[in-house]
Every structure is written in C-alpha cells, then in structure tokens.
Design a protein around this motif. Structure first.
Motif, PDB file in Angstrom:
ATOM      1  N   ASP A 273       0.833  -1.201   0.000  1.00 31.76           N
ATOM      2  CA  ASP A 273       0.000   0.000   0.000  1.00 31.76           C
ATOM      3  C   ASP A 273       0.864   1.245   0.000  1.00 31.76           C
ATOM      4  N   TRP A 274       0.347   2.273  -0.619  1.00 30.74           N
ATOM      5  CA  TRP A 274       1.013   3.564  -0.617  1.00 30.74           C
ATOM      6  C   TRP A 274       0.463   4.393   0.534  1.00 30.74           C
ATOM      7  N   ILE A 275       1.331   5.030   1.252  1.00 32.55           N
ATOM      8  CA  ILE A 275       0.930   5.908   2.348  1.00 32.55           C
ATOM      9  C   ILE A 275       1.335   7.322   1.949  1.00 32.55           C
ATOM     10  N   ASP A 276       0.382   8.242   2.026  1.00 32.20           N
ATOM     11  CA  ASP A 276       0.675   9.628   1.662  1.00 32.20           C
ATOM     12  C   ASP A 276       1.024  10.401   2.928  1.00 32.20           C
ATOM     13  N   LEU A 277       2.276  10.797   3.036  1.00 32.57           N
ATOM     14  CA  LEU A 277       2.699  11.492   4.243  1.00 32.57           C
ATOM     15  C   LEU A 277       2.340  12.968   4.209  1.00 32.57           C
TER      16      LEU A 277
ATOM     17  N   PHE B 169      14.712  23.501  -6.279  1.00 30.98           N
ATOM     18  CA  PHE B 169      14.551  22.434  -7.259  1.00 30.98           C
ATOM     19  C   PHE B 169      13.101  22.004  -7.250  1.00 30.98           C
ATOM     20  N   HIS B 170      12.520  21.870  -8.423  1.00 33.51           N
ATOM     21  CA  HIS B 170      11.128  21.443  -8.513  1.00 33.51           C
ATOM     22  C   HIS B 170      11.016  20.341  -9.549  1.00 33.51           C
ATOM     23  N   CYS B 171      10.211  19.354  -9.250  1.00 35.40           N
ATOM     24  CA  CYS B 171       9.973  18.307 -10.232  1.00 35.40           C
ATOM     25  C   CYS B 171       8.589  17.733  -9.992  1.00 35.40           C
ATOM     26  N   MET B 172       7.868  17.474 -11.062  1.00 33.03           N
ATOM     27  CA  MET B 172       6.506  16.954 -10.911  1.00 33.03           C
ATOM     28  C   MET B 172       6.514  15.533 -10.383  1.00 33.03           C
ATOM     29  N   SER B 173       7.523  14.763 -10.700  1.00 33.26           N
ATOM     30  CA  SER B 173       7.508  13.366 -10.289  1.00 33.26           C
ATOM     31  C   SER B 173       8.905  12.943  -9.880  1.00 33.26           C
ATOM     32  N   VAL B 174       9.089  12.703  -8.603  1.00 36.89           N
ATOM     33  CA  VAL B 174      10.381  12.238  -8.082  1.00 36.89           C
ATOM     34  C   VAL B 174      10.116  10.864  -7.482  1.00 36.89           C
ATOM     35  N   ASN B 175      10.575   9.831  -8.142  1.00 39.61           N
ATOM     36  CA  ASN B 175      10.281   8.507  -7.619  1.00 39.61           C
ATOM     37  C   ASN B 175      11.495   7.608  -7.764  1.00 39.61           C
TER      38      ASN B 175
ATOM     39  N   LEU C   7       9.550   5.029  -3.140  1.00 40.11           N
ATOM     40  CA  LEU C   7       9.161   6.415  -2.907  1.00 40.11           C
ATOM     41  C   LEU C   7       8.518   6.973  -4.160  1.00 40.11           C
ATOM     42  N   ASN C   8       7.537   7.843  -3.971  1.00 40.02           N
ATOM     43  CA  ASN C   8       6.914   8.507  -5.115  1.00 40.02           C
ATOM     44  C   ASN C   8       6.446   9.881  -4.652  1.00 40.02           C
TER      45      ASN C   8
END
Lengths: 523, 221
Positions: A316-320, A420-426, A447-448
């Motif tokens: 499961d993914w947990i959104d922190l 630094f900005h990125c739409m998707s760091v996984n 991580l996502n």
C-alpha cells in the motif's frame, strides 16, 4: 388584500406555470398561468375600482400603505431559500396588491401589513388550510400544468380561486411566517384558531357577525401508502368540500392555503460567501497547504513542499503529505542541510510479506511504528561553471529501525540560489532517486513524490521559494535528437536543390548568327 | 553586378533563412544570459542524454551518402566532358571510361564502410548514462566519426577525380598522347579517398570499444 407575489418564488415558477394558452393578457383563463394570473389581477383592478366606488377611498389609502410596505420590503433582506407558497382567495373584496418581482421572497412584515390592512374592520371568516408540507414544485409537478389540466390535482382549488372575488398568489413566503400563520391570523383577527375536522364542518354553527378562524390540517404524502398525487387530490377534495359547505351556509369567507414546511428545499450558497469577480482558472485553489519550513534562529533555512509524499513498504502507498511532521534532528548550515520529518504512527498494514530462509513467503500483518524520511543536501563550488550548486544527495527512509537510502545526487541538483522542482520524483520509473542496498525486509520499499519542491540554501527572510529550477528542460532529449537530424537533412536538401537549380545550359559558344554545328558521320 | 546578384531569388531565400536562424539563436542566447539561466545550456546533458544509436546511424548514413554525392558529382563532371568531347573526337570515349571508374570506386568505398560500421552496432541495455556505460558512448561517437571521415574524404575525392577526368577527356580529344600523363594525376587524386577509408577503419577498429554491447554481460563496473 392583494399580496404581491414574491420575486424569489417566481423565477422557478414563472416558466413552469405557463400554460398552453401563451401570452394572452387579460384573458384570465387557467389557474396554471402565473403571468396570466398576474395580468388577470391587473385586469381585475379597474373592474373592482369601477364596481366598488364606495370603498375607493379606503382602497386608495390601503394601496398607499401597501406601496410603502412594499418599498420597505425591497430594502429588506430575503436571502433564505426556505420558502412556502401561499394562496389566498376571498369571496369578500380585499385590497389589491401588485405582484412582487420574480424571485422575491415575501418577508413576514409585508404579509403582516397586508393582513392587517385587509382584516382591519368588520368581521371576517378565515379558513386556513395548513398542509404539512407545500412547495411551488408540488403545483408544477402535480398541477396539470403541461397541458394536461384534467390530470391536475388542484381542480377545486383552481375553480375556487377563479370564482373568488379577489385572490392572491405568493409563490414564495418566508417559511417562519407560514408556520406561524395561525398565530399571525389570530393576532390580526383577534380570535383564536379552531382546528376543524372537515367532516364535522357542516355541523358547526358559524356566526357571521363574529370573526372566525377555522384551521384545517391537511396531510402531505409520506410515500408509504398512497402516491403524492393521490394525497394532494384528497386534500383538494377536502378543500372543495369545505368551500361548498361554506357556500351552502352563505358565509363570506377568506381562505388561505399554505404549508407548515416546504416539501422541497433547494440548497443555495449565500452570496456573501462567494467571491465577486472572476478568478483565474490557473490560480492555486484555496486551501493549498503551506510548505514545511525549518527555521534556524527564526529565519527559514530549509523549505519543502510536495503535493504527495507517497511511501510504500509492502503493497500500500501511504501519503505522508496529509499529516504534519515534527522536524527534530534537522540541521542547516552553509554547506549541508538535513531535513528530518518525523511521522509517528501506529498503523497496521494490510499485508507485509516476509521472506523466510526457505524462500517461502509468509504474509502477515505489520505494524508501522514510525516513518522518518530525511533529505540530505549539500552545496559545493564547481570551477567550470563558476557557481555553487546544491544537490539532494540522499533520501533516507527509516521505519521500524530499518533504513533504506535513495541516492538523488545524479538527478536532483540546481544552482544553490535556486530551488529544485519536479513533478515526479520517484524510485522506480525514470527514477531520480536510486535505491541503495536493501535487506530482506526492505526490498519492496519505494518512494513517489508528486509535485515536489525543495530548497536547502539561499533562502532570504521571506517564506517563498526562490526561482524553481525544474527537472524538465525546454526540450527533451528526444526532441533535440529529432531537431538535429531534421535540421541536418533540411540543410542537405536545400543544398541539393540549390545545386539543381543552378544547372544551366551551356551557352558560351552559342552564336545565333554563325553556322550551326555539324556532326561528322564518320570518324 | 552586386545588385544583379542580390536580385537573384536564391540569394534572397538563403540569406533570409540564414539570418532568421542566427537571429533566433542570438536572441535565445541573450535571453538566457540575462535571466541567469545560462546553466540550463548543458552540452554534457545533450551528449549523454541523446542515444548513442543516433550518432552511430548518423555516421553510417553520412558515410554512404556523402560518398555517393562525391561519386555522382565526379561522374557528372567527367561524363559531360567526355560526351561533349566525344562529339568531335569519338575515339576518346572508350579510354576515358577509366575516369568514370575511378569516380565509381569512391562510391564503393563508401558503401563498404557503411556496411562494416553498421555491422558493429548492436543492442545495449541501460537507460541512464551510468547504466549505458562509457564504452557504449564511445562506440556511438566512433561510428559517427568514422562515417564522417570516410564520407567527406570520398566527397572531395570524387569531385577531384571528376574535374581531373574532365580535363583529361578534353585534352585527349585534342591530343591523344596527353591522356596517359593526366591519368597519373587522377591516380593521386583517387588515393585520398583511400586514405579516408583507412582512417575510418582505424577509428572503429578499437576492439574494446567496437560493439554496442550489453554492458551487464561484460562485467563492466
């Protein structure tokens, strides 16, 4: 008494009340034509004026009172959408009232003033038909307004209103007023209301010289035994019976048909809460959360914002990002920044596969004690570009005393003054975070981060990020490749075409006047 | 004279396109500098993010196409001279076919090199510069370089042989004894094409870096 139909009520009822006869002012045909009813009122006015000259003066004064009352009512506040229609008809003559503007909800003060002006002298018999619930929509749904008059459930009501001397329709009356109608009438008439059972009405002795307030309770449909239409039809029958009894007794009456509550309430947002003016579609929606800020001596030093900080341990993914962490253990100086997010929790994951020595997967429930991601950044001077660059060296994910390190120094970097900005760091797809050594228990950790922005150096006093150096460039690598090849080929094509167009016929030795060339047939 | 040249439609078109191109580059560069975004101009990123396959296939394509352009240009020049001279002196046509053959050899060098280079390109696994590995990048760049080398060498060799062959044909038409002397010049001109081929072979011949291989299978750290 003529009460102006409230404007608030008419906006919905206007079109729905239009019958098949269309706009025909003054015809007065059909109860189910709101504007027709209104214009019929207007057409009745001169009739009344002509026929009742004796009461002209009192009517003028009443009209003046009504006008002033309406003027006051215009400045009144009628923002509630809880409204109930009120129908009033009388075999006596009532003062006329211009219809209210469409959409207006008639406030209680106006109704009270109107009733007072109507009942101020003489004795009146008032029949109050109080239905448990009533709304304009009941009329439009069950009133036979779509050309099917014969199927309507309010035939007696319509007939009564048409045949009455004066009538009034208020599509929207403030609800509190309607529920207090008996009290209001009691106050106006000075008599207490009498609850009457319609069957026993004929036995009731009514003294025409006294004021009487008879009050009938009509049910509303509950959907259990009968259909709504049948219930309303029954109510209509009761009204018809009562009116016929009154007619048989030769008593002049005023009848009011209204509801205790609205049967349908349309929720409406208050205008004062709405923002006036247009807003940009691209503007951030209200309620965007603030970034996480780590302060050193009361100035911001590290800032982090992400729309989602998804962490996965097993399945499961947990959104922190939905919780607020504590930042204990963070540090920030000129060369290194470490942001530690402590999320204490005690949740049970659905399944937590555990590999045993025999490579037999045993699924069991795991309890996650805490989740501590930490972001380690460093800053260095690079001589070739002659500026300071920072990079997110690693993201350490600690949980249940296990640690996995994700290396981000390859892809997550920016000049030290910028964020630094990125739409998707996984860590799994076009991974900017490369997972390091894992043990048996931590082999599935992932991580996502979505819409991720971080800055560890160079924050000024304010709490805004600096310019965001984005991970996405202007062109992607594929676009650059295509551009290079395409431009090269276009250049070659252009060169070739220019060569072809410069091929000319040799005309150096052309001499139009000289002899033409002769080709010998033999060598 | 200059005005006449300016009135030429071709010149306007080429001048216009060139000016537009360089103006765009200049303005983009100035904007990037003003906004302190010069760090986004990253040549290393371009060289590592673009696929080595692009470079390899560019080399192969340029090897054959530039060689063929050279050969064609040479044959065009020589051929038109032979045909023109053969009108008045038909005896030259058989002997001067040698010039055509020298030009054709240049095209043959090109196609041989293209086939040799393309045989060295294989699949590799890896999506990031680290996983692709330096050897694969070098293989791609080597093939690009070899293709350019053989292509441009053959291009100019072909033109050279063509012009000399044209002169030989016309001289032969005037005086039959001149042909053999001019043929020696043509041989020297043809040698430079061969130089290009040799150097290209050397460029791709480094056996360690020749193949675009699956870096995992070679135990590369």
């Amino acid at each position: 008494m003529m009460r102006r139909a409230s404007a608030a009520g008419l906006q919905h009822g206007d079109k729905l009340w239009a019958g098949p006869d269309g706009l025909d002012p003054g015809a007065g045909s059909g109860f189910a034509q709101q504007h027709m009813t209104v214009s019929w009122f207007r057409s009745r006015e001169p009739h009344l004026r002509k026929s009742k000259m004796a009461r002209a003066q009192s009517r003028t004064s009443v009209r003046l009172v009504a006008f002033i009352a309406n003027l006051c009512a215009y400045f009144g506040v009628g923002r509630s959408t809880v409204q109930v229609p009120l129908l009033l008809w009388s075999t006596e003559s009532f003062p006329s009232l211009a219809s209210p503007a469409a959409g207006r909800i008639v406030p209680s003060s106006q109704l009270a003033a109107y009733l007072t002006s109507g009942f101020h002298s003489g004795s009146h018999t008032v029949l109050l038909f109080l239905q448990d619930k009533l709304s304009k929509d009941d009329f439009t749904v069950y009133g036979g307004v779509y050309g099917n008059k014969q199927d309507g459930a309010f035939l007696n009501l319509e007939a009564a209103m048409q045949s009455s001397t004066s009538s009034l329709v208020l599509p929207a009356l403030e609800w509190s007023v309607a529920s207090d109608a008996p009290a209001l009438l009691q106050e106006t008439l000075g008599v207490s209301p009498v609850l009457v059972d319609p069957d026993t009405l004929s036995d009731l002795q009514l003294n025409p010289t006294d004021s009487n307030l008879l009050y009938f309770n009509l049910p509303y449909c509950t959907g259990l035994h009968e259909s709504c239409e049948q219930v309303l039809r029954n109510n209509d029958q009761i009204i018809g019976k009562v009116l016929s009894i009154m007619k048989a007794k030769n008593i002049l009456y005023t009848a009011i048909y209204t509801g205790l509550q609205p049967s349908r309430v349309i929720p409406e947002t208050s205008m004062s809460e709405q923002r006036l003016g247009r807003s940009l579609l691209q503007a951030a929606p209200p309620g965007v959360k603030d970034p996480l800020i780590f302060n050193v001596s009361n100035t911001p030093c590290i800032m982090l914002w992400a729309q989602n900080l998804n962490v996965r341990f097993a399945t499961d993914w947990i959104d922190l990002a939905t919780e607020t962490p504590t930042l204990d253990g963070s540090l920030c100086n000129s060369t290194n920044s470490l942001l530690v997010l402590n999320y204490p929790r005690g949740i049970v994951l659905r399944e937590c596969p555990l590999l045993l020595n025999t490579s037999h997967v045993l699924k069991r429930y795991c309890v996650v004690i805490d989740i501590i991601p930490s972001f380690a950044m460093s800053q260095k001077f690079f001589p070739v570009s002659a500026r300071n660059w920072f990079s997110l060296d690693s993201v350490l994910l600690k949980s249940n005393n296990e640690t996995v390190s994700f290396d981000g120094s390859r892809g997550i970097y920016a000049p030290a003054e910028y964020s630094f900005h990125c739409m998707s760091v996984n860590s799994f797809r076009d991974a900017l975070l490369i997972r390091g050594q894992t043990s048996l228990n931590t082999s599935n950790w992932m991580l996502n981060f979505i819409d991720f922005q971080i800055q560890g150096f160079g924050l000024a006093n304010g709490t805004n990020f600096s310019y965001a150096s984005d991970c996405a460039g202007f062109f992607t690598a594929g676009i650059w490749m295509g551009l290079v090849i395409t431009l090269l080929m276009l250049w070659i094509l252009t060169y070739g075409l220019s060569m072809i167009t410069m091929v000319n016929t040799m005309d150096r030795f052309d001499d139009p006047k000289g002899p033409s060339i002769s080709v010998p047939q033999t060598e | 004279m200059l005005l006449e040249w300016m009135m030429n439609g071709h010149a306007i078109l080429y001048t216009g396109v060139t000016v537009a191109f360089w103006t765009t580059i200049l303005i983009v560069g100035i904007c990037y500098t003003i906004f302190d975004l010069g760090f986004r101009f990253d040549v290393a990123w371009f060289l590592t993010e673009t696929s080595p396959f692009m470079w390899a296939n560019l080399g192969i394509g340029l090897a054959i196409s530039l060689s063929v352009v050279g050969a064609a240009w040479g044959i065009y020049i020589t051929g038109s001279s032979i045909i023109g001279g053969g009108v008045k002196a038909p005896r030259i046509k058989t002997k001067n076919l040698v010039s055509i053959i020298f030009c054709e050899a240049v095209a043959i060098y090109g196609i041989i090199m293209a086939i040799v280079i393309s045989n060295m390109a294989e699949n590799f696994s890896g999506t990031t510069p680290e996983t692709i590995g330096a050897r694969n990048y070098q293989a791609g760049y080597s093939m690009f370089g070899a293709g350019l080398t053989v292509g441009f060498s053959n291009l100019f060799c072909g033109i050279c042989v063509g012009i000399v062959g044209s002169g030989a044909a016309l001289a032969d038409a005037q005086n039959a004894s001149l042909f053999v002397k001019i043929l020696i010049v043509e041989i020297f001109g043809s040698a430079i094409g061969l130089f290009g081929v040799i150097v290209a072979i050397l460029q791709v011949n480094n056996t360690d870096n020749l193949d675009l291989v699956n870096s995992c299978s070679k135990n590369i750290t």
